[in-house]
Write an enzyme that holds these catalytic residues in place. Structure first.
Site: not given
Ligand code: ZN
Length: 428
Positions: A246, A387
């Site tokens: 993400d 991430h």
């Molecule tokens: Zn996010």
């Protein structure tokens, strides 16, 4: 057990693709504490004076927000800080940047909006004011156009006595940007309007003004990118997992793509729309190597708090820029902060994808801890959340993939994972 073959491979044809300056980057700070949501994206220009000024401003907003909102809130109350940017370089010389701060909180009657602008001349190494852009002779003309446009566009919001006091040839007009055709002037809420009004902006064609600095019109090349699919073999008898990343793309994403590729692994990237254009090459490589792209909003606003119009803008702008840069149109979305409601689910036309394993790589600095989170008690069909905005995630991934391979997992995209689930059901 029957084996099914699914055809899936991504291939891109590109013509006339305009390359962006590779030294540009976007820094991202995304945090979710119990009462506080922070989503910050800002450009890194690699010009020391400019980056220093921007970072100082970002830091002061961030620290002020934390001290004001972290302690005040009760358990059920929440506050959101979102900083978004606009960044354009004109004639390889003039860097135009705006930072947009948005704060929403249970403690505020109305959300707080604020804009700050920076115009930097890379050649003369200085920040420009409006007096560096316009000749003194054209100032009266500028003020007259500005006043007329303000009343025409924002008549209902403008406070006339404030307008008269501020919109004069003596005022500095600190908030502005320009491109090869237009000068844009901004005002923060409360400057010449009531404080509950939004940021306002007026665009004035440069052709109506006398400009001091040399600005040449730039040729914009149209690129045509096509996306087509080709075969990839999927074996439904194998244990599979989906790695998901993400908040990217970022300067770390390319290395992640290389690690995946070396290991014949495929992942899914839930990207933020406002970063896609800066990392065009990375985005194209992502698709070329057979990974999947998902939507993660345009600037990481807290989606459950948005009205229908703002929500649609967050989704559509992101879909459009991904399609424009890669030729691929996402079919899935991951809501920001993992925050989802029945209402939001109904409002979204894309498939909502959450996760089953959280590595907490945004929180923990220890690579070993991230590796442990990503490799302990992993089951078939798990979706792992990471991430691609942290260096430690890159280092962790190098360890995670061999461990999970050793455990017998194959790495597939979200769409493939769903396809495999479907095919297994049919095979029963
Ligand atoms: Zn996010």
């Amino acid at each position: 057990m029957k084996k099914y073959i699914i055809i899936f491979f991504a291939c891109i044809l590109m013509t006339g693709c305009g390359k962006k300056d590779v030294s540009k980057n976007i820094n991202t700070i995304i945090e979710k504490e119990k009462n506080i949501l922070v989503g910050i994206n800002y450009p890194v220009t690699n010009i020391k004076a400019l980056d220093h000024t921007i970072e100082k401003n970002i830091n002061s907003i961030y620290q002020k927000f934390k001290s004001q909102y972290n302690t005040l809130n009760e358990l059920h109350e929440q506050s959101e800080l979102n900083i978004d940017y606009y960044y354009d370089v004109i004639n390889n010389r003039y860097h135009n940047i705006t930072l947009h701060t948005f704060i929403n909180s249970s403690n505020l009657a109305n959300p707080y909006h604020h804009i700050k602008s920076y115009v930097y001349d890379q050649q003369n190494k200085k920040f420009l004011t409006i007096h560096d852009i316009l000749t003194e002779d054209s100032f009266l003309q500028f003020v007259s156009i500005l006043k007329t446009q303000l009343i025409k566009k924002y008549g209902e919001c403008i406070l006339l006595d404030k307008l008269k006091g501020i919109i004069t040839p003596d005022y500095n007009y600190p908030l502005f940007t320009f491109d090869t055709e237009t000068l844009t002037i901004y005002f923060n809420p409360g400057e010449i309007t009531a404080s509950y009004c939004d940021i306002i902006d007026i665009e004035i064609p440069l052709s109506r003004l006398q400009v001091k600095i040399p600005i040449n019109s730039e040729l914009k090349t149209d690129k045509v990118i096509e996306f087509t699919t080709n075969p990839r073999v999927l074996d439904i008898s194998k244990k599979v997992i989906a790695l998901t990343f993400d908040d990217g793309p970022s300067k770390y994403t390319k290395e992640i793509l290389d690690i995946l590729n070396e290991n014949h692994a495929y992942a899914t990237f839930f990207v933020i729309g406002n970063k896609v254009e800066i990392y065009q090459d990375t985005m194209q490589k992502m698709v070329q190597l057979g990974n999947e792209i998902g939507n993660h909003s345009y600037n990481h606003k807290w989606l459950t708090k948005l009205n229908q119009t703002d929500l649609e803008e967050q989704i559509t702008k992101t879909q459009d820029i991904i399609k424009q840069i890669t030729g691929y149109t996402p079919t899935i979305i991951r809501p920001t902060y993992g925050s989802i409601s029945q209402k939001l689910r109904k409002q979204l036309s894309l498939d909502v994808i959450m996760w089953t394993v959280d590595t907490s790589d945004w929180k923990y600095k220890s690579i070993d801890r991230i590796v442990k989170n990503a490799t302990t008690n992993i089951k078939d069909l798990d979706i792992i959340l990471m991430h691609d905005t942290h260096e430690r995630t890159v280092s962790a991934l190098k360890k995670i993939i061999p461990i999970l391979k050793e455990q017998g997992f194959e790495f597939v995209t979200i769409s493939e994972l769903k396809e495999i689930q479907q095919l297994r059901k049919q095979a029963k």
